[in-house]
Write an enzyme that holds these catalytic residues in place. Structure first.
Site, PDB file in Angstrom:
ATOM      1  CG  ASP A  54       4.760   2.458   2.485  1.00 29.50           C
ATOM      2  OD1 ASP A  54       3.834   3.041   1.920  1.00 29.50           O
ATOM      3  OD2 ASP A  54       5.201   1.364   2.127  1.00 29.50           O
ATOM      4  CD  GLU A 236       2.080  -2.953  -1.311  1.00 26.65           C
ATOM      5  OE1 GLU A 236       2.722  -2.776  -2.347  1.00 26.65           O
ATOM      6  OE2 GLU A 236       1.267  -2.120  -0.868  1.00 26.65           O
TER       7      GLU A 236
HETATM    8  C1  FRU Z   1       3.344   0.210   0.148  1.00 24.00           C
HETATM    9  C2  FRU Z   1       4.451   0.107  -0.877  1.00 24.00           C
HETATM   10  C3  FRU Z   1       5.499  -0.875  -0.424  1.00 24.00           C
HETATM   11  C4  FRU Z   1       6.723  -0.414  -1.174  1.00 24.00           C
HETATM   12  C5  FRU Z   1       6.539   1.084  -1.168  1.00 24.00           C
HETATM   13  C6  FRU Z   1       7.049   1.769  -2.394  1.00 24.00           C
HETATM   14  O1  FRU Z   1       2.631   1.399   0.088  1.00 24.00           O
HETATM   15  O2  FRU Z   1       3.914  -0.249  -2.122  1.00 24.00           O
HETATM   16  O3  FRU Z   1       5.167  -2.226  -0.660  1.00 24.00           O
HETATM   17  O4  FRU Z   1       7.914  -0.803  -0.554  1.00 24.00           O
HETATM   18  O5  FRU Z   1       5.161   1.325  -1.033  1.00 24.00           O
HETATM   19  O6  FRU Z   1       7.003   3.152  -2.265  1.00 24.00           O
END
Ligand code: FRU
Length: 519
Positions: A54, A236
């Protein structure tokens, strides 16, 4: 820059060849690392090496756009998360920076946001220096392994040198959690009307909102979404912001929510809600699902805070949890979408969020001649090119009855079909190249419903960048982002008029090379 680096490396290589084999290999590796590997995106951001997911902490401050990102420097797969860091002055070219946040005993550093604390509400600013404050999730893998649910809390850190160095707040976590398994990805922004910071956070199947005066003490204010929207996977990476409805004085609030699975074409996807926010509660009349992107590869996207213009600028992670860990790249894994501007438009009773590349991207697109192409009913036109894998393809048409195929001589192809009966755009990447790394990658067609696409002339724009294709229809009204791993560059374009009676007319048709941002 790249040329100069290449000359220097070649000289070093020459010198090292005289010293011995080991050195020579080192230097060759350095050349490899300079963004020339197979599938390496040339005008999209990707990390120099290792794993990225992300985008985090998107914030503009003092002439600089920051891009932090979920980063694991130890491997090309997910691991103990850090915040990697890059900066840009134009959102086109990027400069790599040292890792900003490292995991500590409170946990890995998961996704989050960053704000410029202009009023020094946090008190972190000293000697008149304005603090940049990052708000992120701490994740405790050790607790999860023992079966505990209290693994995710929220922490903050600040920087007094525009993001170069960071200090974690000693009072972390600022929001504790003992009950919820999923409780993460804080997106914080300044809410003028209530003179407070608002945080959107996700908690499994819904979003929660918090309020603070100083970024340290947070008060829970409301929640949204248990029974609204798509719930095929855990929620998310939320984002909440206000946008003017284009061409009107009306203002609406948009809540973006990514879902880990259950996206429109399988796996991860990004939905949004259009509604209102009164400083406490987000409400919407929306009953249908709305997807920001119908492709499989635009996830966890969020927008910039503190941008000097009115623009709402979005960046997404160009992958999908279904196969992200096994895509066939070598020293690095994953890239970001190009930065896109979000615009809200009203069609009949429905609001649609457009997302479309920022104009600054045009500086990379080499001038090309545009022409008109007319194709008789049920006929095909074949065009040849040197390389379609780092290109912009653009045209305008009022037809929704045609098929466009990019192919190589080895039988690999990707195609985009407009179907007027079903009102669908269909992408076929099942023969695009490498796909066996994960069964779900290339096993089916991908659909996008284009119900609200006007019958008048609209624009089609395709950005190809080594291992990705971004399709924008009607300036971002409908968008599909897809990864592709062609075995050879595509060099042929087949345009098929699938209508029985009407001539297919493509206006301002152009194919242009897009230059590399890493040179
Ligand atoms: C989304 C996610 C978020 C989390 C991160 C962990 O892709 O799962 O919810 O904070 O990636 O790397």
């Amino acid at each position: 820059m790249k040329k100069l680096a290449y000359i220097i490396l070649s000289v070093l290589l020459f010198l090292s060849c005289r010293k011995g084999k080991e050195n020579k290999e080192d230097i060759l590796n350095q050349i490899e690392a300079s963004y020339v590997e197979q599938y390496r995106p040339q005008f999209h951001f990707s990390p120099q090496e290792k794993w990225m997911n992300d985008p985090n902490g998107l914030v503009y401050n003092d002439g600089v756009y920051h891009l932090f990102y979920q980063y694991y420097p130890g491997a090309t797969v997910w691991g103990p998360m850090h915040w990697g860091h890059a900066t840009s002055r134009d959102l086109v070219k990027w400069e790599h920076k040292p890792i900003a946040l490292f995991p500590d005993k409170k946990g890995f550093i998961f996704s989050g946001s960053a704000v410029v604390d202009n009023k020094n509400t946090s008190g972190f600013g000293i000697d008149g220096k304005v603090p940049l404050v990052a708000i992120y999730t701490y994740f405790r893998l050790d607790i999860e392994k023992k079966g505990g649910v209290n693994t995710q809390t929220q922490g903050i850190a600040y920087s007094l040198d525009n993001g170069n160095t960071w200090t974690k707040y000693a009072g972390n976590p600022v929001i504790d959690n003992t009950a919820l398994k999923d409780f993460r990805d804080p997106k914080v922004f300044w809410h003028n009307e209530t003179e407070s910071w608002i945080m959107a956070l996700v908690a499994g199947n819904h979003a929660k909102f918090y309020r603070s005066k100083d970024l340290k003490a947070w008060e829970y204010i409301s929640e949204f979404g248990r029974n609204v929207g798509a719930h095929g996977g855990v929620w998310e990476c939320p984002d909440l912001f206000k946008l003017k409805v284009e061409g009107t004085e009306e203002e609406k609030w948009v809540l973006i929510i990514s879902i880990g699975s259950g996206g429109p074409n399988g796996g991860s996807g990004t939905q949004y809600f259009v509604g209102d926010f009164d400083g406490k509660t987000f409400t919407t009349n929306q009953t249908e699902f709305k997807w920001l992107d119908w492709g499989t590869d635009n996830y966890a996207g969020v927008t910039y805070n503190n941008v000097p213009s009115e623009d709402r600028i979005f960046i997404g992670w160009m992958s999908n949890w279904q196969y992200a860990l096994s895509t066939p790249t070598t020293t690095w894994r994953s890239a970001m979408t190009v930065p896109r501007k979000l615009r809200l438009k009203k069609y009949e009773d429905s609001y649609l969020l457009h997302n479309y590349p920022l104009e600054t991207l045009n500086t990379l697109i080499e001038k090309s001649i545009s022409e008109s192409i007319n194709i008789e009913p049920n006929q095909e036109k074949i065009l040849n090119f040197n390389n379609l894998n780092q290109a912009e393809i653009a045209f305008k048409t009022d037809s929704k009855d045609f098929n466009l195929k990019l192919a190589n001589k080895e039988g690999g192809f990707v195609s985009i079909k407009f179907d007027p009966i079903s009102k669908l755009v269909i992408i076929d990447r099942t023969s695009s190249g490498k796909k066996d790394f994960q069964p779900e990658f290339g096993n089916k067609l991908h659909y996008m419903s284009i119900d609200e696409l006007p019958n008048s002339i609209f624009e089609v724009r395709i950005l190809m960048d080594q291992s990705s294709m971004e399709l924008f229809i009607n300036e971002g009204q409908y968008v599909m982002t897809e990864q592709l791993f062609p075995n050879k560059n595509y060099t042929e374009m087949f345009i098929n008029n699938t209508n029985n009676s009407a001539i297919l007319s493509l206006k301002d048709f152009s194919v242009a090379k897009v230059s590399s941002i890493w040179e």
